[in-house]
Design a protein around this motif. Structure first.
Motif, mmCIF file in Angstrom:
data_model
loop_
_atom_site.group_PDB
_atom_site.id
_atom_site.type_symbol
_atom_site.label_atom_id
_atom_site.label_comp_id
_atom_site.label_asym_id
_atom_site.label_seq_id
_atom_site.Cartn_x
_atom_site.Cartn_y
_atom_site.Cartn_z
ATOM 1 N N GLY A 142 0.769 -1.246 0.000
ATOM 2 C CA GLY A 142 0.000 0.000 0.000
ATOM 3 C C GLY A 142 0.792 1.283 0.000
ATOM 4 O O GLY A 142 0.197 2.366 0.080
ATOM 5 N N PHE A 143 2.140 1.220 -0.099
ATOM 6 C CA PHE A 143 2.949 2.437 -0.205
ATOM 7 C C PHE A 143 3.152 2.780 -1.676
ATOM 8 O O PHE A 143 3.620 1.942 -2.449
ATOM 9 C CB PHE A 143 4.313 2.253 0.467
ATOM 10 N N ASN A 144 2.831 3.995 -2.076
ATOM 11 C CA ASN A 144 2.977 4.392 -3.478
ATOM 12 C C ASN A 144 4.325 5.044 -3.774
ATOM 13 O O ASN A 144 4.608 5.403 -4.912
ATOM 14 C CB ASN A 144 1.857 5.363 -3.871
ATOM 15 N N ASP A 145 5.155 5.182 -2.731
ATOM 16 C CA ASP A 145 6.448 5.833 -2.905
ATOM 17 C C ASP A 145 7.504 5.011 -2.161
ATOM 18 O O ASP A 145 7.377 4.779 -0.951
ATOM 19 C CB ASP A 145 6.402 7.266 -2.358
ATOM 20 N N LEU A 146 8.538 4.570 -2.868
ATOM 21 C CA LEU A 146 9.564 3.713 -2.274
ATOM 22 C C LEU A 146 10.324 4.436 -1.166
ATOM 23 O O LEU A 146 10.641 3.848 -0.127
ATOM 24 C CB LEU A 146 10.537 3.226 -3.354
#
Length: 404
Positions: A376-380
């Motif tokens: 659910g994280f859209n940014d590494l």
């Protein structure tokens, strides 16, 4: 095809596996199915047509071992009469690997399945029979031999039944003993249910021994069939454990899946020692479920919010989104959530997502980007920042430490 319906029923009864009988067009004529395939894995109807096409192109003495994109395996054999293809008999699903958790991770990544489905999928795959290469080969050969000639009706030769002599004095003593056993069983049953409701695995380990001893004492409930009696008691315990976990506030989605899985495993178990081991596993897994997914200690609003979060971890979630879904004021939800959990909603979500990420990082062969998006994280970069904040190490460092 009536004779093949009998064969299908016989195969299902002996193997305890799902059996489907289809005509040449892929239409189901008979099925005996215990497994409800999760919606995210699709439905096998289109696979029936594909299976028929494969079988129709090969000889009548060949069987087809089919593995679909989700790792579900099926064994199929064609039904032939006078060199004409009439349909197919299919057994499955089953799997050939006991590494269920690893299998789930690979399947979810390859097929971009939502992370919120992980627990349900784990329960489903753990309910499937695990067959070795030789076992699946024998099933294929058995199906070929069953379907390669006309069905032969058989008759049974029975032995004479000896009428038992009733000792009424002994019967009275037995009734008194059973009264004590029943009272003892209910006493331990209630204590065990309380322990499961609390998720107290240590207490469960102490209590389960006594319950199993009593459980085996009821193995004569079906005269002459102790394994059937023991299975019936195992079904009762499965229900009791589910009710105990439900009291703690575990969402019905999780309860349904674990309860269904154990019902299938119980029926497939063939010895009393195996059932005793299963009793331990059942109690421990329900306890773990309470530890991971219990929301009963929260107020109704927060419980509903937490249930929504746990079932939707792989999707974008925010305070506004949750409030809208559960029909409450965002400010009120935020305040109640902090009161009940000791943290705000964003921190709670991140904590749960990092917990899921750890499971994938332990796998060791999945890219950080894939893991970040899966949970659910859209940014590494944000994923790495949150992970380090909660664990004191970066995702890469965590993965490296798990390999040592």
């Amino acid at each position: 095809m009536e004779e093949y319906i009998k064969i299908s029923q016989m195969v299902h009864s002996i193997t305890k596996m799902d059996v489907t009988l289809n005509d040449r067009d892929g239409n189901t004529l008979f099925d005996s199915i215990h497994h409800s395939i999760p919606v995210v894995l699709g439905h096998p109807d289109d696979e029936y047509v594909h299976t028929n096409e494969i079988l129709n192109k090969h000889h009548s003495n060949q069987y087809y071992h089919h593995i679909n994109p989700y790792g579900l395996e099926y064994m199929a054999v064609g039904i032939w009469r006078e060199h004409s293809f009439y349909g197919s008999l299919i057994i499955g699903p089953f799997i050939s690997s006991i590494l269920v958790i690893d299998l789930i991770k690979e399947i979810m990544i390859k097929n971009s399945l939502p992370i919120g489905e992980r627990k349900q999928l784990e329960q489903f795959y753990q309910s499937l029979p695990v067959l070795s290469e030789i076992e699946s080969k024998y099933i294929g050969e058995l199906l070929v031999n069953l379907c390669s000639h006309e069905y032969i009706n058989s008759g049974q030769i029975s032995s004479n039944t000896i009428k038992p002599v009733i000792n009424y004095d002994q019967l009275k003593i037995t009734i008194e003993e059973n009264k004590d056993i029943i009272e003892n069983r209910y006493h331990h049953q209630n204590k065990l249910m309380d322990a499961i409701t609390k998720g107290d695995r240590a207490e469960v380990q102490i209590l389960i021994d006594s319950l199993i001893d009593v459980f085996v004492g009821f193995s004569d409930r079906v005269p002459g069939n102790p394994i059937r009696s023991s299975k019936n008691m195992a079904f009762v315990c499965n229900t009791l454990y589910r009710v105990a976990a439900e009291r703690s506030g575990v969402h019905p989605v999780y309860l349904h899946n674990i309860s269904e899985r154990f019902a299938i495993v119980i029926e497939r178990t063939t010895t009393i020692p195996s059932l005793k081991k299963l009793m331990f596993s059942m109690a421990n897994e329900y306890c773990d479920l309470v530890k991971s997914f219990s929301t009963g200690h929260y107020s109704p609003i927060v419980k509903t919010a937490v249930d929504y979060i746990l079932l939707n971890l792989g999707y974008p979630i925010s305070l506004t989104t949750i409030a809208k879904q559960i029909h409450v004021n965002p400010s009120h939800l935020s305040r109640k959530f902090k009161e009940d959990t000791g943290m705000n909603i964003t921190d709670f979500i991140n904590q749960k997502r990092v917990g899921e990420a750890k499971l994938y990082l332990q796998r060791g062969n999945i890219s950080m980007t894939d893991i970040a998006f899966m949970v659910g994280f859209n940014d590494l970069n944000y994923f790495s920042k949150v992970f380090k904040k909660l664990t004191s190490v970066t995702p890469s460092q965590y993965a490296k430490k798990r390999k040592l």
